[in-house]
Design a protein around this motif. Sequence first.
Motif, short mmCIF file in Angstrom:
data_model
loop_
_atom_site.label_atom_id
_atom_site.label_comp_id
_atom_site.label_asym_id
_atom_site.label_seq_id
_atom_site.Cartn_x
_atom_site.Cartn_y
_atom_site.Cartn_z
N ALA A 1 0.90 -1.10 0.04
CA ALA A 1 -0.01 0.00 -0.03
C ALA A 1 0.80 1.17 0.11
O ALA A 1 0.38 2.10 -0.55
N ALA A 2 2.13 1.41 0.97
CA ALA A 2 2.77 2.32 0.88
C ALA A 2 3.71 2.56 -0.43
O ALA A 2 4.42 3.58 -0.48
N THR B 1 2.48 1.55 -3.55
CA THR B 1 1.80 1.88 -4.85
C THR B 1 0.32 2.27 -4.36
O THR B 1 0.24 2.84 -3.50
N GLY B 2 -0.49 1.73 -4.88
CA GLY B 2 -2.17 1.93 -4.49
C GLY B 2 -2.93 1.26 -5.36
O GLY B 2 -4.18 1.62 -5.58
N GLY C 1 -4.03 0.09 0.06
CA GLY C 1 -3.37 0.91 -0.69
C GLY C 1 -3.89 1.99 -1.19
O GLY C 1 -3.63 3.15 -1.33
N ILE D 1 -3.55 4.54 2.46
CA ILE D 1 -2.14 4.79 2.70
C ILE D 1 -1.31 5.30 1.53
O ILE D 1 -1.40 4.74 0.37
N PRO D 2 -0.68 6.55 1.96
CA PRO D 2 -0.07 7.16 0.60
C PRO D 2 1.18 6.42 -0.02
O PRO D 2 1.59 5.65 0.83
N PRO D 3 1.41 6.40 -1.32
CA PRO D 3 0.81 7.36 -2.39
C PRO D 3 -0.54 6.69 -2.58
O PRO D 3 -0.57 5.41 -2.76
N SER D 4 -1.33 7.55 -2.54
CA SER D 4 -3.06 6.92 -3.21
C SER D 4 -3.42 7.91 -4.27
O SER D 4 -3.49 9.01 -4.09
NA NA Z 1 -1.01 3.51 -1.41
#
Ligand code: NA
Lengths: 174, 461, 330
Positions: free
Chosen positions: B123-124, B126-127, B165, B168-171
């Motif tokens: 998640a951190a 990509t997203g 994802g 959590i950034p990037p999103s």
């Molecule tokens: Na993300």
Amino acid sequence: MHDNNKLPAVALSDRIDSAIRRLTLGIGWCYVLLVLVIMLQVVLRKGFSHGLIALEELQWHLYAVGVMFGLAYAQTTDSHVRVDLFHAAFKTRTKRIIEILGILFLLLPFIAVIFIHSLDFVADSWRINESSSAPSGLPWRWLIKSAIPLTMALLALAVLSRLYREAVLLVRGE
Amino acid sequence: MEANEILVIAMFLSFIALLFTGFPVAWVLGGIGIIFAFVGQWADANLDTFTGLDFLTLGLVVNRLWKIMDNWILVALPMFIFMGIMLDKSGVAEKLMHSMQELFGRVRGGLAVTVTAIGIILAASTGIIGASVVLLAVMSLPAMTRQGYAMPLALGTIASAGTLGILIPPSIMLVIMADQLALSVGDLFMGAVAPGLMLGALYIIYILGYGLLRPAAAPVPADARPVTLAVLFNVLRAVLPTLLLILVVLGSIFTGIATPTEASGVGALGATLLAVYNRKFSLQVLKDVVAGTTNTTAYIFAIFIGASCFALVLRELGGDELIESFLTGLPFGPYGIIFFILAVIFLLGFFLDWIEITLIVLPLLAPVISALDIAIDGYGVVDNPQLVWFVMLVAMALQTSFLTPPVGFALFYLKGVCPPGVKLTEIYRGVIPFIVLQLIGLLVLVFVPELVLWLPAKAYG
Amino acid sequence: ADKVLLKTPVAFGTNLPALGTTITWVADHLDKVSDGRIRMKVYEPGKLVSPPEILDAVSSGKVNSGYATAGYWQGKIPAAALFSAVPFGPEAGEYMAWLYYGNGLKLYQEMYDSAGYNVHVLPCAILSPETSGWFSKPIEKPEDLEGLNMRFFGLGASVMEKLGVGTVQIPGGEIFGALEKGAIDATEFSQPAIDTRLGLNKIVKYNYFPGWHQQATIFELLINKDTWGEMTPGQQATLETTCMASVTNSIAEGEAMQFPVMADAKKNGVEIRYWNQQMLDTFEEKWNEVVAEKSAEDPFFKKVWDDLSQFRAGYDLWESNAFLPRKQAN
Ligand code: NA
Ligand code: NA
């Protein structure tokens, strides 16, 4: 990656689709170019503290080209998002009729409106030789604007190919 | 009820009805927009409305489409997608799973915790929900089945971890929300960190607790080895490159070295270098990534374009005023209105996904929230703290839309890669506890806005 | 027409003082003054169409009116910027004199006509001087500007480019984000009362005056020519008069609301600076180069510039004799 639901073969539509895929995938390499342009800008801006406005604009030009031509690609791979809750349970024949009606009454009118209005939009830009409003931005704004009618025509072609495919399959009873 | 209000409601209902025909969402949105423009024109001539809609005004769709193309914030989107697909191909995630399983092997529910932990890391970096869910499922479902995990727990873990994802950034979702509401992307990214981690923590607590109460549902593997230094070293070696990439992407946004757009480019390049490092890179891989990026970006943007047409016509019909006056007229008080809005979004999430909800509903809600008299402390640093907090509430409510049946994209992705024996109802059953956890998280966020605002205030103070 | 509904997309949010509130004032007054026969529905930026698309939308009749400032169209019509704000140009009084009693208004309309835009233009607000910009460090000499990336509007942007500044013209809502991320190092936006709303003072502390690039800024109401033609003479006069009243209202509001905000900013650690003479001379010198280049590139730009310059040369005799000298800030 979304190629999983292969559509049944119809010769003419297959040929049109594969031509569209070749063209749009070629254009898809602009995303690789975009990575490089962004990196170049980062290096120039941070390394030499001199970012270029033109590079900044080039970034969204590349992205816009990728997105717009991608529309037709995603159409040929049948990846546009569907709510397939009931759809999955429909009979094949029902699905085909829905697809045909949807294309005729929802999708083609939508494409037609954008295409027709974009002609004036591009012509105006061409007439005044529009450029970026930033002094050191990119010239020839009409060039990137003409991506709209161009990609809409391409999308229409992909859609008509799908329409033909569905009609033929419906008649064949497949 | 006035004629144009009936038209607005008819437009919404036709949209929902046509959605269920299974015709692509983007084209239903666009097509309904066109049809109701002409309905509006007809109503102007025959009923007591003054919409001013006709073929000419529909031309605004082109100007709006152009503003989607001419948008330097959205450039980040295809880049994050590129990065996600490249990570998938680079084999990094697979390595991660292998080594971390060894680390948690002897804990009851350890494998499920591992899945959640990797979900957070993915998640951190990509997203892309689709990529995360598919990845986690392919890697962990066979292992969990082998260990004898209860199917619903396994499925729920994968689906929920894969959806982290979006928060959590990037999103991508936060990038788009910032664009829609003229908020700082940085504030939203930083604001989402604590809520996202909190959700992850809630999942893990739930899994561990479930394992204690129902040992049969989360058994310990028979062949588990003790955690030695060698195992630890292996884990580190496998995780390090990915952690480095995450650090570079998030760090460069965080420190202001790069804008989110630039960071997304750095991430795309970084993922490519990881693939090279793992000897998974080839021209064919690059071709696949290009094709995947082209495809995914296009179908997301198609929904943008369709939604833009839909929203334009809805506005000219007077839909804005209708929704705004309805919401502000509710006799609930500020928090009542917030709960009501969140409930509406949660319910919409059953049928729509975040893109449509964000693009259609969010801009309508912003003035409503700004008009509410809720004092939220931005520590003198965060602009529009009330709106930032509210956006985060919406973001979390929207996250559940991936999991809520009938239309939950995470469920669909998961079903796509499960063995044929797994039923959709099993997946539905598995995600219910996680939906409840998300609602608990949402409730915490409503009453503890500091969870959202403290980090951006510290980061930019 | 019996009744007119002007659908008016605007370039700035109506929550921004002066930039946006003026059009709300116009909409309110139009309704009252015309006894409801002219109504204006204001659409916030981007709701129907985004600011840079307003001219196209009005001209093609997709909407029947729009509210913006002509500097937005300088990528389409180079001369447009001269009807927005002129570097080292006239203050509000002189600008209005040229517009209403010189050739200004005639040339303004001629500009849109000759570029093929189907719009009728009415000046509908005039803003007080802007600040010269917000910087993270003191700017004492021209070299201090080199290599900066800066948000800058209109003709002044070309001047900054000549001094080694990379300029972008991003919309107001995106400035703060761009600044905090370091995408730009400095920015110009508007007046103190408006800049504070965007929170610029939180990131960059050096606020420079005077706004040599925008001593006065004209806002325009664009009306589709067909819509204009269908109005009765009374309706046309109502619009013209209300816009002229708005010009008065906007300058009065703008002059009244700056000083309390500046006093506040000063208290909060903002450094209010006045450009030194060397900097002002440099800006003016570069501006003269820019205007010579623009005049050479575009005949209509030259035509407007020559007319304005001629008017100003005549006005000088009056100006240098009529007014008391101003107190200098520092
Ligand atoms: Na993300
Ligand atoms: Na859902």
